[in-house]
Design a protein around this motif. Structure first.
Motif, PDB file in Angstrom:
ATOM      1  N   ASP A  35      68.665  33.339  81.321  1.00 35.26           N
ATOM      2  CA  ASP A  35      69.164  33.053  82.668  1.00 35.26           C
ATOM      3  C   ASP A  35      68.555  34.015  83.695  1.00 35.26           C
ATOM      4  N   TYR A  36      68.493  35.283  83.339  1.00 31.83           N
ATOM      5  CA  TYR A  36      67.892  36.282  84.227  1.00 31.83           C
ATOM      6  C   TYR A  36      66.432  35.933  84.513  1.00 31.83           C
ATOM      7  N   LEU A  37      65.686  35.598  83.475  1.00 30.08           N
ATOM      8  CA  LEU A  37      64.267  35.266  83.638  1.00 30.08           C
ATOM      9  C   LEU A  37      64.084  34.004  84.476  1.00 30.08           C
ATOM     10  N   ASN A  38      64.945  33.018  84.293  1.00 33.63           N
ATOM     11  CA  ASN A  38      64.869  31.781  85.089  1.00 33.63           C
ATOM     12  C   ASN A  38      65.151  32.053  86.560  1.00 33.63           C
ATOM     13  N   THR A  39      66.083  32.936  86.819  1.00 34.47           N
ATOM     14  CA  THR A  39      66.479  33.245  88.193  1.00 34.47           C
ATOM     15  C   THR A  39      65.465  34.137  88.896  1.00 34.47           C
ATOM     16  N   ASN A  40      64.971  35.150  88.186  1.00 34.84           N
ATOM     17  CA  ASN A  40      64.155  36.189  88.813  1.00 34.84           C
ATOM     18  C   ASN A  40      62.662  36.107  88.523  1.00 34.84           C
ATOM     19  N   GLY A  41      62.283  35.334  87.543  1.00 36.36           N
ATOM     20  CA  GLY A  41      60.892  35.323  87.121  1.00 36.36           C
ATOM     21  C   GLY A  41      60.664  36.359  86.040  1.00 36.36           C
ATOM     22  N   ILE A  42      59.472  36.335  85.480  1.00 37.33           N
ATOM     23  CA  ILE A  42      59.136  37.207  84.352  1.00 37.33           C
ATOM     24  C   ILE A  42      58.120  38.235  84.833  1.00 37.33           C
ATOM     25  N   SER A  43      58.612  39.440  85.093  1.00 40.77           N
ATOM     26  CA  SER A  43      57.755  40.490  85.640  1.00 40.77           C
ATOM     27  C   SER A  43      56.702  40.921  84.626  1.00 40.77           C
ATOM     28  N   ALA A  44      55.697  41.619  85.115  1.00 42.59           N
ATOM     29  CA  ALA A  44      54.609  42.091  84.255  1.00 42.59           C
ATOM     30  C   ALA A  44      55.133  42.991  83.136  1.00 42.59           C
ATOM     31  N   GLY A  45      56.133  43.794  83.418  1.00 42.04           N
ATOM     32  CA  GLY A  45      56.714  44.656  82.386  1.00 42.04           C
ATOM     33  C   GLY A  45      57.372  43.848  81.274  1.00 42.04           C
ATOM     34  N   VAL A  46      58.086  42.805  81.649  1.00 37.65           N
ATOM     35  CA  VAL A  46      58.722  41.939  80.653  1.00 37.65           C
ATOM     36  C   VAL A  46      57.650  41.163  79.882  1.00 37.65           C
ATOM     37  N   VAL A  47      56.610  40.739  80.565  1.00 32.53           N
ATOM     38  CA  VAL A  47      55.498  40.073  79.872  1.00 32.53           C
ATOM     39  C   VAL A  47      54.933  41.003  78.803  1.00 32.53           C
ATOM     40  N   PHE A  48      54.808  42.279  79.136  1.00 26.06           N
ATOM     41  CA  PHE A  48      54.313  43.251  78.165  1.00 26.06           C
ATOM     42  C   PHE A  48      55.216  43.283  76.936  1.00 26.06           C
ATOM     43  N   ALA A  49      56.527  43.330  77.156  1.00 26.35           N
ATOM     44  CA  ALA A  49      57.470  43.370  76.030  1.00 26.35           C
ATOM     45  C   ALA A  49      57.355  42.115  75.170  1.00 26.35           C
ATOM     46  N   LEU A  50      57.289  40.971  75.814  1.00 30.55           N
ATOM     47  CA  LEU A  50      57.174  39.707  75.084  1.00 30.55           C
ATOM     48  C   LEU A  50      55.870  39.647  74.293  1.00 30.55           C
ATOM     49  N   ALA A  51      54.788  40.019  74.948  1.00 29.94           N
ATOM     50  CA  ALA A  51      53.473  39.955  74.303  1.00 29.94           C
ATOM     51  C   ALA A  51      53.333  41.009  73.211  1.00 29.94           C
ATOM     52  N   PHE A  52      53.889  42.187  73.447  1.00 33.78           N
ATOM     53  CA  PHE A  52      53.840  43.240  72.423  1.00 33.78           C
ATOM     54  C   PHE A  52      54.549  42.754  71.162  1.00 33.78           C
ATOM     55  N   PHE A  53      55.721  42.159  71.342  1.00 32.27           N
ATOM     56  CA  PHE A  53      56.446  41.612  70.203  1.00 32.27           C
ATOM     57  C   PHE A  53      55.631  40.509  69.527  1.00 32.27           C
ATOM     58  N   ALA A  54      55.043  39.627  70.328  1.00 40.03           N
ATOM     59  CA  ALA A  54      54.269  38.518  69.771  1.00 40.03           C
ATOM     60  C   ALA A  54      53.071  39.015  68.967  1.00 40.03           C
ATOM     61  N   LEU A  55      52.443  40.073  69.437  1.00 46.04           N
ATOM     62  CA  LEU A  55      51.253  40.600  68.761  1.00 46.04           C
ATOM     63  C   LEU A  55      51.572  41.431  67.529  1.00 46.04           C
ATOM     64  N   THR A  56      52.659  42.209  67.604  1.00 50.31           N
ATOM     65  CA  THR A  56      52.938  43.194  66.548  1.00 50.31           C
ATOM     66  C   THR A  56      54.148  42.862  65.694  1.00 50.31           C
ATOM     67  N   ASN A  57      54.987  41.955  66.180  1.00 58.51           N
ATOM     68  CA  ASN A  57      56.271  41.652  65.549  1.00 58.51           C
ATOM     69  C   ASN A  57      57.187  42.880  65.546  1.00 58.51           C
ATOM     70  N   LYS A  58      56.982  43.760  66.533  1.00 52.90           N
ATOM     71  CA  LYS A  58      57.793  44.980  66.688  1.00 52.90           C
ATOM     72  C   LYS A  58      58.439  44.978  68.063  1.00 52.90           C
TER      73      LYS A  58
END
Length: 155
Positions: free
Chosen positions: A100-123
Motif C-alpha cells: 500500500d505504501y509503495l502504491n501510494t508513494n512510489g518506489i524510491s531508488a533506495g527501496v529499489v536497491f533493497a528489492l534488487a539486492f534481495f533479488a540478486l542475492t536472496n539476502k
C-alpha cells in the motif's frame, strides 16, 4: 582484486536509471506547469496532486527499468524481484514499507536497491552499510527531481 561488489554495481545501475528516466519527470512537470498557466485556473490541491503523481511515475519508471533489466539477464532474479515487490518486508525493509505504501508513494531508488539486492542475492538488507546505500540512492534521486523543479522555477 579491483572488481566492484554486487552492491556497487547495483547502486551504479540504479543511479544510471535515475538519470536516464529523469526526462519522464521533467516532461510531466513541464506539462503540469503549462496546464497550470492556462485558464481555467488550476487549484493548488490539483497542482499538488499532479506533481505527486509525476513524482510517483518517475520513481516507478526507475524501478521498472531495473526490474526489466533482470527479465533479460536472469529470469530467476526477475521472479524474485516480483516476489519482493509483492512482499517488501522479505527484503529487510521496515513493516511500514508495504505494498500500500509503495502504491501510494512510489518506489524510491533506495527501496529499489533493497528489492534488487534481495533479488540478486536472496539476502535481506541488514547492515548499516546497505541502509546507508539505500539512503544515498534516495537522496541522489530526490536531488535530480529537485534540479528539475529548480530549472523550471528559474524560467
Amino acid at each position: 582484486m579491483f572488481g566492484f561488489s554486487k552492491e556497487e554495481v547495483l547502486a551504479k545501475a540504479i543511479k544510471n536509471a535515475c538519470s536516464n528516466k529523469l526526462n519522464t519527470y521533467e516532461h510531466e512537470i513541464q506539462q503540469i506547469l503549462r496546464r497550470y498557466q492556462m485558464p481555467p485556473k488550476m487549484s493548488e490541491s490539483e497542482l499538488s496532486h499532479l506533481t505527486l503523481q509525476a513524482r510517483r511515475n518517475y520513481l516507478n519508471a526507475v524501478c521498472d527499468s531495473i526490474w526489466s533489466s533482470f527479465s533479460v539477464s536472469n529470469p530467476n532474479t526477475h521472479a524474485r524481484f516480483k516476489l519482493a515487490l509483492m512482499s517488501p518486508q522479505m527484503t529487510g525493509l521496515p513493516e511500514e514499507i508495504n505494498v500500500d505504501y509503495l502504491n501510494t508513494n512510489g518506489i524510491s531508488a533506495g527501496v529499489v536497491f533493497a528489492l534488487a539486492f534481495f533479488a540478486l542475492t536472496n539476502k535481506q538488507i541488514n547492515s548499516p552499510k546497505l541502509f546507508r546505500t539505500m539512503s544515498i540512492l534516495s537522496h541522489y534521486q530526490n536531488d535530480l527531481m529537485e534540479s528539475v523543479l529548480t530549472k523550471f522555477d528559474k524560467a
